[in-house]
Write a protein that holds these residues in place. Structure first.
Motif, short mmCIF file in Angstrom:
data_model
loop_
_atom_site.label_atom_id
_atom_site.label_comp_id
_atom_site.label_asym_id
_atom_site.label_seq_id
_atom_site.Cartn_x
_atom_site.Cartn_y
_atom_site.Cartn_z
N GLN A 166 -27.31 -12.13 -19.72
CA GLN A 166 -26.45 -12.45 -18.58
C GLN A 166 -25.89 -13.86 -18.72
O GLN A 166 -24.71 -14.10 -18.44
N ASP A 167 -26.74 -14.81 -19.14
CA ASP A 167 -26.28 -16.18 -19.37
C ASP A 167 -25.15 -16.21 -20.38
O ASP A 167 -24.16 -16.93 -20.22
N VAL A 168 -25.30 -15.42 -21.44
CA VAL A 168 -24.30 -15.41 -22.51
C VAL A 168 -22.97 -14.85 -22.01
O VAL A 168 -21.91 -15.43 -22.25
N VAL A 169 -23.00 -13.73 -21.29
CA VAL A 169 -21.76 -13.11 -20.81
C VAL A 169 -21.05 -14.05 -19.83
O VAL A 169 -19.85 -14.31 -19.96
N LEU A 170 -21.78 -14.58 -18.86
CA LEU A 170 -21.16 -15.48 -17.88
C LEU A 170 -20.71 -16.79 -18.53
O LEU A 170 -19.65 -17.32 -18.19
N SER A 225 -15.20 -7.26 -24.90
CA SER A 225 -15.88 -7.85 -26.06
C SER A 225 -17.38 -7.65 -25.99
O SER A 225 -18.05 -7.45 -27.01
N ALA A 226 -17.93 -7.69 -24.77
CA ALA A 226 -19.36 -7.43 -24.59
C ALA A 226 -19.68 -5.96 -24.76
O ALA A 226 -20.80 -5.59 -25.15
N PHE A 227 -18.71 -5.11 -24.51
CA PHE A 227 -18.91 -3.66 -24.53
C PHE A 227 -18.96 -3.13 -25.96
O PHE A 227 -19.62 -2.12 -26.23
N THR A 228 -18.28 -3.79 -26.89
CA THR A 228 -18.17 -3.28 -28.25
C THR A 228 -18.67 -4.31 -29.25
O THR A 228 -18.72 -5.50 -28.97
N ILE A 231 -14.81 -9.39 -11.35
CA ILE A 231 -16.23 -9.01 -11.25
C ILE A 231 -16.54 -7.73 -12.03
O ILE A 231 -17.52 -7.70 -12.81
N LEU A 232 -15.73 -6.70 -11.87
CA LEU A 232 -16.06 -5.39 -12.44
C LEU A 232 -16.13 -5.38 -13.97
O LEU A 232 -17.09 -4.85 -14.55
N PRO A 233 -15.13 -5.92 -14.70
CA PRO A 233 -15.24 -5.90 -16.16
C PRO A 233 -16.45 -6.66 -16.69
O PRO A 233 -17.09 -6.22 -17.65
N LEU A 234 -16.75 -7.79 -16.05
CA LEU A 234 -17.92 -8.56 -16.49
C LEU A 234 -19.20 -7.78 -16.23
O LEU A 234 -20.13 -7.77 -17.06
N TYR A 282 -21.51 -6.47 -19.19
CA TYR A 282 -22.90 -6.96 -19.23
C TYR A 282 -23.89 -5.80 -19.30
O TYR A 282 -24.84 -5.84 -20.09
N LEU A 283 -23.68 -4.77 -18.48
CA LEU A 283 -24.62 -3.63 -18.48
C LEU A 283 -24.66 -2.96 -19.85
O LEU A 283 -25.72 -2.56 -20.33
N ARG A 284 -23.50 -2.82 -20.47
CA ARG A 284 -23.45 -2.25 -21.82
C ARG A 284 -24.12 -3.17 -22.83
O ARG A 284 -24.89 -2.73 -23.69
#
Length: 284
Positions: free
Chosen positions: A102-106, A165-168, A269-272, A276-278
């Motif tokens: 989560q730290d990395v994504v945010l 980018s987090a998703f793939t 909010i939604l894309p992040l 993140y969940l992926r």
């Protein structure tokens, strides 16, 4: 480390890669060129009648162009933020430090948002000079409001690019995904909405009237596009500043122009969250 530390590292990495310089140069050229074109070559239609290019009319002429160019800048800055590090292997090193995913994504979102913000602020600053010189009646408050809404719009596409980018795990798929969403929102959204109404109405537009459920559904779907939300939010803001009066209320709150700000917030909010969940459940 923390969200702030990840964001600072990401921002420094962008500076070393000269990404900030390239984006700033591109947006400065765009802002200056667009301001000159709107004031001297192709002014808004209303200005042709009044003979005066005010700040509001300038923004009306600019908002369609910025709605295209800002997402391109934001996506170019952010689509490699996680997938690029995953491909190079540096993401494993980043996560070996006391960082949660989560730290990395945010942190990546904040770092890239900072890069895009500086590029846009410098570009808009140059555009402000051109606007003040060429506009017949210049209002700093109206122009700065336009800049503020445009920054929020840029954050939307930074969030979309970071989320993808987090998703793939592939930079090419991240680019295709982020730019593909941009094409959908910018060029295909209205067509898709009209197509949905056409199908739901029995493959016909006949019999549709204002106030029908399908008409109201199409209005809701239109405002859910971040591009539409940006254009409506910008014009609502600067016109309120220019006229200094309350705008007329729409029949439903989600049809109010200010609802565009709610839409843009949701698209941050939604894309992040989805990315993140992926990312949280994936192997590196």
């Amino acid at each position: 480390m923390s969200v702030r530390a990840v964001a600072e590292k990401d921002f420094r990495d962008a500076l070393r890669s000269r990404l900030l310089i390239v984006l700033t140069a591109l947006f400065a050229l765009f802002a200056a060129g667009a301001s000159y074109v709107v004031t001297n070559i192709q002014p808004p239609q209303q200005a042709q009648f009044t003979g005066e290019v005010t700040t509001v009319l300038l923004i009306v002429g600019l908002v369609s162009a910025t709605a295209v160019f800002i997402p391109i800048v934001a996506i170019a800055a952010a689509y490699r933020s996680l997938s690029g590090e995953r491909q190079s292997g540096s993401l494993k090193l980043l996560l070996s430090l006391p960082n949660s995913r989560q730290d990395v994504v945010l942190g990546k979102f904040l770092g890239r948002a900072g890069v895009v913000s500086i590029a846009l602020l410098i570009g808009f600053g140059i555009g402000l000079v051109f606007t003040a010189v060429f506009a017949d009646a210049f209002s700093a408050a109206e122009y700065l409001a336009f800049v503020g809404v445009s920054l929020l719009f840029a954050f939307v596409f930074v969030a979309i690019a970071v989320g993808v980018s987090a998703f793939t795990s592939s930079t090419s798929r991240a680019a295709y995904g982020a730019f593909g969403l941009f094409v959908v929102f910018q060029f295909l959204w209205s067509i898709l909405v009209q197509g949905a109404v056409y199908v739901l109405n029995g493959f016909s537009f006949e019999g549709l009237e204002q106030g029908d459920t399908l008409i109201e559904l199409s209005q809701v779907l239109q405002i859910l596009s971040p591009t539409t939300a940006y254009q409506q939010g910008t014009l609502w803001t600067v016109r309120r500043l220019a006229e200094n009066q309350e705008a007329q209320s729409a029949e439903a709150f989600y049809l109010e122009p200010w609802f565009g700000f709610v839409t843009m917030a949701l698209w941050i909010i939604l894309p992040l969250a989805v990315g993140y969940l992926r990312f949280e459940g994936s192997d590196l």
